[in-house]
Write a protein that holds these residues in place. Structure first.
Motif, PDB file in Angstrom:
ATOM      1  N   HIS A 164       0.838  -1.198   0.000  1.00 48.06           N
ATOM      2  CA  HIS A 164       0.000   0.000   0.000  1.00 48.06           C
ATOM      3  C   HIS A 164       0.877   1.253   0.000  1.00 48.06           C
ATOM      4  N   TRP A 165       0.479   2.209  -0.810  1.00 44.38           N
ATOM      5  CA  TRP A 165       1.031   3.564  -0.729  1.00 44.38           C
ATOM      6  C   TRP A 165      -0.156   4.499  -0.629  1.00 44.38           C
ATOM      7  N   ARG A 166      -0.158   5.348   0.368  1.00 41.46           N
ATOM      8  CA  ARG A 166      -1.318   6.192   0.635  1.00 41.46           C
ATOM      9  C   ARG A 166      -0.895   7.654   0.794  1.00 41.46           C
ATOM     10  N   GLY A 167      -1.846   8.528   0.455  1.00 39.16           N
ATOM     11  CA  GLY A 167      -1.654   9.951   0.718  1.00 39.16           C
ATOM     12  C   GLY A 167      -0.574  10.608  -0.113  1.00 39.16           C
ATOM     13  N   ILE A 168      -0.352  10.134  -1.348  1.00 34.45           N
ATOM     14  CA  ILE A 168       0.675  10.738  -2.205  1.00 34.45           C
ATOM     15  C   ILE A 168       0.082  11.963  -2.903  1.00 34.45           C
ATOM     16  N   PRO A 169       0.680  13.117  -2.801  1.00 39.36           N
ATOM     17  CA  PRO A 169       0.134  14.294  -3.495  1.00 39.36           C
ATOM     18  C   PRO A 169       0.200  14.113  -5.016  1.00 39.36           C
ATOM     19  N   PHE A 170      -0.904  14.440  -5.705  1.00 37.92           N
ATOM     20  CA  PHE A 170      -0.867  14.423  -7.166  1.00 37.92           C
ATOM     21  C   PHE A 170      -1.044  15.817  -7.754  1.00 37.92           C
ATOM     22  N   ALA A 171      -1.161  16.820  -6.890  1.00 45.42           N
ATOM     23  CA  ALA A 171      -1.273  18.216  -7.334  1.00 45.42           C
ATOM     24  C   ALA A 171      -0.851  19.102  -6.178  1.00 45.42           C
ATOM     25  N   ALA A 172      -0.620  20.357  -6.471  1.00 39.75           N
ATOM     26  CA  ALA A 172      -0.306  21.314  -5.417  1.00 39.75           C
ATOM     27  C   ALA A 172      -1.531  21.516  -4.532  1.00 39.75           C
TER      28      ALA A 172
END
Length: 520
Positions: free
Chosen positions: A33-41
């Motif tokens: 699992h990878w969670r909470g990765i920013p994809f935008a500012a």
């Protein structure tokens, strides 16, 4: 809901480079699992009510073990919001990835868009969503947050100025940004960026059909699944501008604006910029509660046909072959409208709302449609009328139009546990999520089957997931068990205790709707 503690997490070499920097996930129960990765500012400050901007890079290793804050939403509005302990923030644009612990690469990718009437919900609402799909189908599962409510789905462009620009379709733009992130980064997680299946339910289903008509999203997914979408809940600027004005009046009445007239368009942008995010949320709840009676048959928090990012009605794009050229699975549940009661009732289900919709149709068409709902406007037929108006009939139109250009498979979800039927809901809106995501082991799933029907429902869910996963793998569908949909035969898979294929189910009702709403 609050994510339960997961003490069996194993921290290993789960470090991945993504747009912005390095992230480190965790392994749980054989899944990574990878969670909470920013994809935008973060869309905060000067970026509030602006299109999403590129990710702000970070230094060092970013821990990706926990979900990010959910989009701002009401905890006690007309829809069920998040719990009082769930973190919320305007800085909510994060994405999550699940895959098996094996080292396989170039795996099919399934990207889910959560529902919630574009006002509530999040990618963390059901923390284990996607795990069964990953285990059974060896896919990479992706979910993400996007802006909701007034921050994502009200069109304030009438108040835009060169000094304080305001942009449209912000939640929709967030979804495209998330899909671009998948294109650019999913290979690092073992996924194939050329083999992405986009799927969603309710508002998430509307997102799927809308993204298919959004030029910026074309090429970002290879196929699509729309579960219980309201495809026609897309409005012209003439309507969304009215809602924006009504919203500003509600907002300025609720907060201190130093005596400035609430009707002044000149100060609207300043009010929107200065208001606390919680105030923006509560004003949207008020507007949502008013709109079904003020503007019957509409759903206020919806995309706008802005002529730019979303150039036309999705139904028109499907009709003319301008929608994304991808195969589609689409369908609805047996009784979509039965869920929408009390404060949840935003559909055309009351006598006043039904009369308003009938007022714009010819007498012969009204008579034909009434014959399909004996007893209208009594509660049960009214619920079915409202559900069919919002969900079923426009979904049929999407299917028949897209089928002229691309493979389409149409379904109807009929199975419901005995307790759910006794409660009068039957196979209502959202029930199929318990099948697709294998949620029946939770307390709510077990309660639903307390009076029986568990084994049959679990078996239907397994069959449904098998269809979804085969489609996600390579676009294949077992044509013998589930033939293609077309305007002539209208073959539909009915998912029940024993699945069956029916030709044009409820054909007489479909024909009545055709005469009743010829503009669809």
């Amino acid at each position: 809901m609050t994510t339960p503690p997961e003490t069996d997490a194993v921290r290993g070499t789960l470090e991945v480079g993504v747009t912005g920097g390095m992230v480190r996930g965790v392994e749980r129960r054989g899944l990574r699992h990878w969670r909470g990765i920013p994809f935008a500012a973060p869309p905060v400050g000067a970026l509030r009510f602006r299109a999403p901007r590129p990710v702000v890079p970070w230094s060092g290793m970013r821990e990706a073990a926990q979900f990010g804050p959910v989009s701002m939403q009401s905890r006690n509005g007309n829809f069920i919001g998040v719990s009082r302990t769930t973190p919320m923030s305007e800085d909510c644009l994060t994405i999550n990835v699940i895959r098996a612990a094996s080292g396989a690469s170039a795996l099919p990718v399934m990207v889910f868009v959560h529902g919630g009437a574009y006002s509530v919900g999040s990618s963390a609402e059901h923390p284990r969503n996607g795990e069964t799909l990953v285990r059974e189908g060896d896919v990479v599962y992706v979910s993400f947050n996007y802006r909701l409510g007034a921050l994502g789905y009200l069109d304030f462009t009438r108040f835009s100025t060169p000094e304080r620009p305001l942009e449209s379709n912000l939640g929709l733009r967030d979804q495209v940004q998330a899909l671009e992130w998948v294109r650019d980064n999913i290979a690092a997680f073992g996924g194939d960026p050329s083999n992405v299946t986009l799927f969603g339910e309710s508002a998430g289903g509307n997102a799927v059909t809308t993204l298919m008509a959004t030029p910026a999203a074309h090429g970002l997914f290879a196929r699509a699944i729309a579960q219980s979408p309201p495809p026609n809940a897309i409005y012209l600027p003439e309507m969304t501008s009215v809602w924006a004005g009504e919203y500003i009046e509600i907002l300025t009445e609720a907060i201190d604006t130093d005596g400035v007239e609430s009707t002044s368009d000149d100060i609207a942008g300043q009010v929107l910029a200065d208001a606390d995010a919680g105030e923006l949320v509560e004003a949207a709840v008020t507007l949502t509660l008013r709109t079904p009676d003020a503007h019957p048959g509409t759903i206020v928090l919806s995309p706008v046909i802005d002529g730019d990012f979303l150039p036309e009605r999705p139904l028109d794009a499907f009709k003319e072959g301008r929608a994304a050229a991808v195969p589609l699975i689409i369908g609805t549940n047996d009784r979509e409208g039965s869920l929408f009661t009390g404060r949840l009732d935003i559909l055309a289900t009351t006598p006043k709302r039904i009369r308003a919709i009938f007022a714009s149709t010819k007498k012969k068409a009204r008579k034909a449609i009434k014959a399909e709902y004996p007893g209208l406007p009594e509660k049960r037929p009214a619920a079915d009328f409202g559900g069919d108006y919002a969900f079923w009939y426009p979904t049929v139109k999407v299917a028949e139009r897209h089928a002229r250009y691309q493979p389409v498979h149409f379904y109807r979800f009929d199975i419901a546990p005995r307790l759910v039927r006794l409660a009068g809901f039957d196979a209502t809106h959202g029930l199929e999520l318990f099948a697709v995501f294998d949620r029946m082991n939770g307390w709510f799933g077990r309660t639903m089957t307390a009076l029986g029907g568990r084994r049959a429902f679990l078996a239907a869910g397994k069959r449904m997931r098998a269809h979804w996963l085969a489609f996600a793998r390579d676009g294949s569908v077992d044509e013998a068990a589930w033939p293609r949909y077309d305007e002539r035969r209208r073959l539909t898979l009915v998912i029940d205790q024993a699945d069956r294929v029916e030709a044009d189910p409820r054909g007489s009702r479909r024909r009545a709707w055709q005469a009743f709403v010829p503009h669809v």
